[in-house]
Design a protein around this motif. Structure first.
Motif, mmCIF file in Angstrom:
data_model
loop_
_atom_site.group_PDB
_atom_site.id
_atom_site.type_symbol
_atom_site.label_atom_id
_atom_site.label_comp_id
_atom_site.label_asym_id
_atom_site.label_seq_id
_atom_site.Cartn_x
_atom_site.Cartn_y
_atom_site.Cartn_z
ATOM 1 N N GLY A 1 0.779 -1.271 0.083
ATOM 2 C CA GLY A 1 -0.160 0.092 -0.123
ATOM 3 C C GLY A 1 1.298 1.116 0.270
ATOM 4 O O GLY A 1 -0.110 2.253 -0.028
ATOM 5 N N VAL A 2 2.053 1.119 -0.142
ATOM 6 C CA VAL A 2 2.677 2.587 -0.421
ATOM 7 C C VAL A 2 3.408 2.502 -1.813
ATOM 8 O O VAL A 2 4.067 1.268 -2.383
ATOM 9 C CB VAL A 2 3.737 1.904 0.473
ATOM 10 C CG1 VAL A 2 5.206 2.935 0.577
ATOM 11 C CG2 VAL A 2 3.490 1.472 1.625
ATOM 12 N N PHE A 3 3.344 3.555 -2.558
ATOM 13 C CA PHE A 3 3.424 4.474 -3.884
ATOM 14 C C PHE A 3 4.515 5.212 -3.379
ATOM 15 O O PHE A 3 4.500 6.337 -3.516
ATOM 16 C CB PHE A 3 2.171 4.854 -4.740
ATOM 17 C CG PHE A 3 1.966 5.335 -5.605
ATOM 18 C CD1 PHE A 3 2.719 4.245 -7.060
ATOM 19 C CD2 PHE A 3 2.070 6.322 -6.278
ATOM 20 C CE1 PHE A 3 2.791 4.814 -7.731
ATOM 21 C CE2 PHE A 3 1.710 6.142 -7.637
ATOM 22 C CZ PHE A 3 1.870 5.547 -8.676
ATOM 23 N N VAL A 4 5.947 4.571 -4.310
ATOM 24 C CA VAL A 4 7.036 5.366 -4.356
ATOM 25 C C VAL A 4 7.066 5.263 -6.208
ATOM 26 O O VAL A 4 6.902 4.357 -6.941
ATOM 27 C CB VAL A 4 7.675 4.728 -3.864
ATOM 28 C CG1 VAL A 4 7.574 4.112 -2.363
ATOM 29 C CG2 VAL A 4 8.352 3.034 -4.315
ATOM 30 N N GLU A 5 8.370 6.525 -6.413
ATOM 31 C CA GLU A 5 8.839 5.666 -7.343
ATOM 32 C C GLU A 5 10.153 5.312 -7.879
ATOM 33 O O GLU A 5 10.500 4.877 -6.637
ATOM 34 C CB GLU A 5 9.702 7.617 -7.469
ATOM 35 C CG GLU A 5 10.711 7.940 -7.175
ATOM 36 C CD GLU A 5 11.613 9.242 -7.523
ATOM 37 O OE1 GLU A 5 12.458 9.225 -8.733
ATOM 38 O OE2 GLU A 5 11.282 10.522 -6.708
ATOM 39 N N PRO A 6 10.560 4.697 -9.117
ATOM 40 C CA PRO A 6 10.767 3.769 -9.427
ATOM 41 C C PRO A 6 12.272 3.783 -8.776
ATOM 42 O O PRO A 6 12.957 2.752 -7.575
ATOM 43 C CB PRO A 6 11.455 3.712 -10.643
ATOM 44 C CG PRO A 6 9.830 4.285 -10.905
ATOM 45 C CD PRO A 6 9.941 5.583 -10.656
ATOM 46 N N ILE B 1 14.676 -4.484 9.818
ATOM 47 C CA ILE B 1 14.598 -4.163 8.841
ATOM 48 C C ILE B 1 14.178 -3.082 8.286
ATOM 49 O O ILE B 1 13.085 -3.013 8.720
ATOM 50 C CB ILE B 1 14.916 -4.891 7.311
ATOM 51 C CG1 ILE B 1 15.958 -5.917 7.892
ATOM 52 C CG2 ILE B 1 16.079 -4.290 6.610
ATOM 53 C CD1 ILE B 1 15.507 -7.077 7.496
ATOM 54 N N VAL B 2 14.908 -1.517 8.304
ATOM 55 C CA VAL B 2 13.937 -0.459 7.928
ATOM 56 C C VAL B 2 14.536 -0.210 6.488
ATOM 57 O O VAL B 2 16.074 -0.445 6.123
ATOM 58 C CB VAL B 2 14.485 0.609 9.039
ATOM 59 C CG1 VAL B 2 14.354 2.522 8.343
ATOM 60 C CG2 VAL B 2 13.853 0.589 10.472
ATOM 61 N N ILE B 3 13.124 0.080 5.256
ATOM 62 C CA ILE B 3 14.314 0.580 4.280
ATOM 63 C C ILE B 3 13.349 2.359 3.814
ATOM 64 O O ILE B 3 12.269 2.478 4.312
ATOM 65 C CB ILE B 3 13.578 -0.075 3.792
ATOM 66 C CG1 ILE B 3 13.793 -1.709 3.693
ATOM 67 C CG2 ILE B 3 13.680 0.271 1.772
ATOM 68 C CD1 ILE B 3 13.274 -2.743 3.108
ATOM 69 N N THR B 4 14.438 3.228 3.880
ATOM 70 C CA THR B 4 13.751 4.171 3.164
ATOM 71 C C THR B 4 13.934 4.250 1.515
ATOM 72 O O THR B 4 13.851 3.984 1.095
ATOM 73 C CB THR B 4 15.362 5.522 3.438
ATOM 74 O OG1 THR B 4 15.452 4.941 4.554
ATOM 75 C CG2 THR B 4 14.588 6.611 3.027
ATOM 76 N N VAL B 5 12.631 4.793 1.663
ATOM 77 C CA VAL B 5 11.747 4.757 0.073
ATOM 78 C C VAL B 5 11.986 6.150 -0.088
ATOM 79 O O VAL B 5 10.591 6.785 0.969
ATOM 80 C CB VAL B 5 10.914 3.871 0.418
ATOM 81 C CG1 VAL B 5 10.734 2.154 -0.294
ATOM 82 C CG2 VAL B 5 9.002 4.534 0.873
ATOM 83 N N THR B 6 12.357 6.756 -0.842
ATOM 84 C CA THR B 6 13.002 8.084 -1.059
ATOM 85 C C THR B 6 12.394 9.502 -2.047
ATOM 86 O O THR B 6 11.936 10.795 -1.125
ATOM 87 C CB THR B 6 14.168 7.717 -1.556
ATOM 88 O OG1 THR B 6 14.260 7.368 -3.098
ATOM 89 C CG2 THR B 6 15.120 7.536 -0.753
ATOM 90 N N GLY B 7 11.116 8.396 -2.796
ATOM 91 C CA GLY B 7 9.763 9.768 -3.495
ATOM 92 C C GLY B 7 8.712 9.125 -3.224
ATOM 93 O O GLY B 7 8.505 8.208 -3.302
ATOM 94 N N HIS B 8 8.168 10.003 -3.368
ATOM 95 C CA HIS B 8 6.602 9.745 -3.637
ATOM 96 C C HIS B 8 6.068 8.668 -5.414
ATOM 97 O O HIS B 8 7.248 9.405 -6.416
ATOM 98 C CB HIS B 8 5.636 10.662 -3.264
ATOM 99 C CG HIS B 8 4.507 10.577 -3.125
ATOM 100 N ND1 HIS B 8 3.183 10.160 -4.453
ATOM 101 C CD2 HIS B 8 3.559 10.574 -2.589
ATOM 102 C CE1 HIS B 8 1.862 9.350 -3.685
ATOM 103 N NE2 HIS B 8 1.863 9.782 -2.874
ATOM 104 N N GLY B 9 5.204 8.242 -5.535
ATOM 105 C CA GLY B 9 5.480 7.509 -6.901
ATOM 106 C C GLY B 9 4.387 8.506 -7.714
ATOM 107 O O GLY B 9 4.837 8.726 -9.409
ATOM 108 N N LEU B 10 3.376 10.058 -6.672
ATOM 109 C CA LEU B 10 3.291 10.657 -8.556
ATOM 110 C C LEU B 10 3.874 11.228 -9.265
ATOM 111 O O LEU B 10 4.194 11.700 -9.527
ATOM 112 C CB LEU B 10 2.004 11.722 -7.132
ATOM 113 C CG LEU B 10 1.368 10.869 -6.851
ATOM 114 C CD1 LEU B 10 0.213 11.866 -5.722
ATOM 115 C CD2 LEU B 10 0.171 10.327 -7.742
ATOM 116 N N LYS B 11 5.544 11.091 -7.874
ATOM 117 C CA LYS B 11 6.521 12.021 -8.981
ATOM 118 C C LYS B 11 6.431 11.712 -10.821
ATOM 119 O O LYS B 11 7.008 12.263 -11.230
ATOM 120 C CB LYS B 11 8.173 12.036 -8.607
ATOM 121 C CG LYS B 11 7.606 12.144 -6.960
ATOM 122 C CD LYS B 11 8.722 13.604 -7.441
ATOM 123 C CE LYS B 11 9.229 14.493 -6.088
ATOM 124 N NZ LYS B 11 9.830 15.411 -5.128
#
Ligand code: F0G
Length: 355
Positions: free
Chosen positions: A283-288, A312-322
């Motif tokens: 349910g998390v939308f990110v850019e590639p 385990i922490v994973i940083t997802v850096t930018g939004h999918g709408l980008k």
């Protein structure tokens, strides 16, 4: 109730600011740490996603930019400049606007996602499209900042790293200690450098009892650190990390080696599969580019390299709408387009269509 005041106020005693620093903030930081149920099941551990798309300009760059722009203003800068694959320019443009400073951005020819470009346009930055890639842009930006009275706000600016290290503080503040592993994408390598700085500072001061292993992931076509030499023609669909000469190379290898971690490559196919996993299962939308950390964890899990029972922490850096074209393309699959099912405004027909 506690109202989040932006990361400079929240972490003031750990940042190089004084009472004289004019704080330029859009309320960045304090982003969610979301449990990833399916990834957790897969690795038989506890996987959490640090969702940096929830920052004001929808990427982690805002953490560094609030610091860089506040210090630029403190130093009387009238113009800031940056090279960017898109997110840095979006963030610089927004924070420069908030600071009342002019902003010029150098972006690579045709390789910047539309969402990011639209942000820089909306915030009124001067956008210069350079006939070259990100590395060429950064070279020129550095030269300009040396020859003219303009402030460079790329992550070679140490205040950017200072701001971005707060991502690690937030993880520890929420979990109560550092995780076993922290995974994230690597491009220009500022962010892995910054997280490692944050974790080591908290450990040194006893806020955390330990530091995590830092796991960084580059795109296979743009993996200079993995290969051990610069890449002159980086290629990947993850345009944000299409970088062949990372500026913080030594910071990244120090983070890897001092933490007992790894920096490895993931293919575009693995990145897109992780992108799809995040949106369709968690349910998390990110850019590639943002999915590279998840792609790396999936690959490590498949290779049997992830011990059970770890946090385990994973940083997802930018939004999918980008950069939304990938979601549509992935959903469309072989057919090549996503056509909505057409229905009449009639409850029975709609119910049947839902199935
Ligand atoms: N993920 C995203 C979405 C990015 O925009 C970037 C970098 C990275 C990961 C890699 O972070 O460079 O600190 O290793 N984007 C820069 C830009 C280069 O210009 O927006 P890094």
């Amino acid at each position: 109730a506690h109202v989040w005041r932006g990361l400079i106020e929240e972490y003031r005693d750990r940042l190089p600011v004084t009472e004289a620093t004019p704080v330029v903030t859009l309320g960045e930081g304090g982003t969610p740490l979301v449990p990833a149920r399916h990834l957790s099941e897969l690795v038989r551990g506890r996987v959490l996603i640090k969702v940096e798309g929830c920052n004001p300009t929808a990427s982690f760059k805002d953490r560094g930019m609030t610091m860089a722009m506040s210090k630029a203003k403190e130093n009387g800068a009238e113009v800031v400049i940056c090279a960017s694959t898109g997110n840095t320019s979006a963030s610089a443009a927004a924070y420069a606007t908030a600071a009342g400073i002019r902003c010029a951005v150098l972006v690579p020819d045709g390789k910047i996602a539309m969402g990011k470009l639209s942000q820089a346009v909306a915030h009124g930055a001067t956008i210069l499209q350079v006939d070259g890639n990100f590395d060429d842009c950064l070279n020129q930006a550095r030269k300009l900042a040396e020859a003219y009275p303009v402030e460079l706000v790329n992550s070679v600016n140490p205040y950017r790293i200072e701001g971005q290290k707060t991502g690690a503080f937030e993880v520890v503040d929420v979990l109560g200690d550092a995780p076993d592993i922290h995974a994230l994408p690597v491009g220009n390598a500022g962010n892995i450098t910054a997280y490692w700085k944050g974790y080591t500072e908290y450990a040194k001061d006893g806020v955390a009892s330990r530091t995590p292993a830092m796991w960084g992931f580059q795109a296979a076509g743009a993996a200079p650190i993995v290969k051990g030499h610069p890449v002159d023609e980086p290629e990947t669909i993850a345009t944000a990390i299409r970088i062949g000469h990372p500026a913080s190379w030594t910071g990244a290898t120090a983070a890897r080696d001092d933490s007992g971690g790894r920096i490895e490559a993931v293919t575009d196919e693995q990145i897109l599969a992780a992108h799809r996993w995040l949106s369709a299962r968690e349910g998390v939308f990110v850019e590639p580019a943002s999915a590279a950390g998840v792609a790396g964890l999936l690959a490590a899990a498949e290779a049997g390299e992830v011990e059970p029972g770890q946090t385990i922490v994973i940083t997802v850096t930018g939004h999918g709408l980008k950069d939304p074209q990938w979601a549509l393309q992935l959903a469309a699959g072989a057919e090549g387009s996503v056509e909505p099912v057409r229905v009449q405004p009639d409850a029975v027909t709609i119910a049947r269509a839902i199935g």
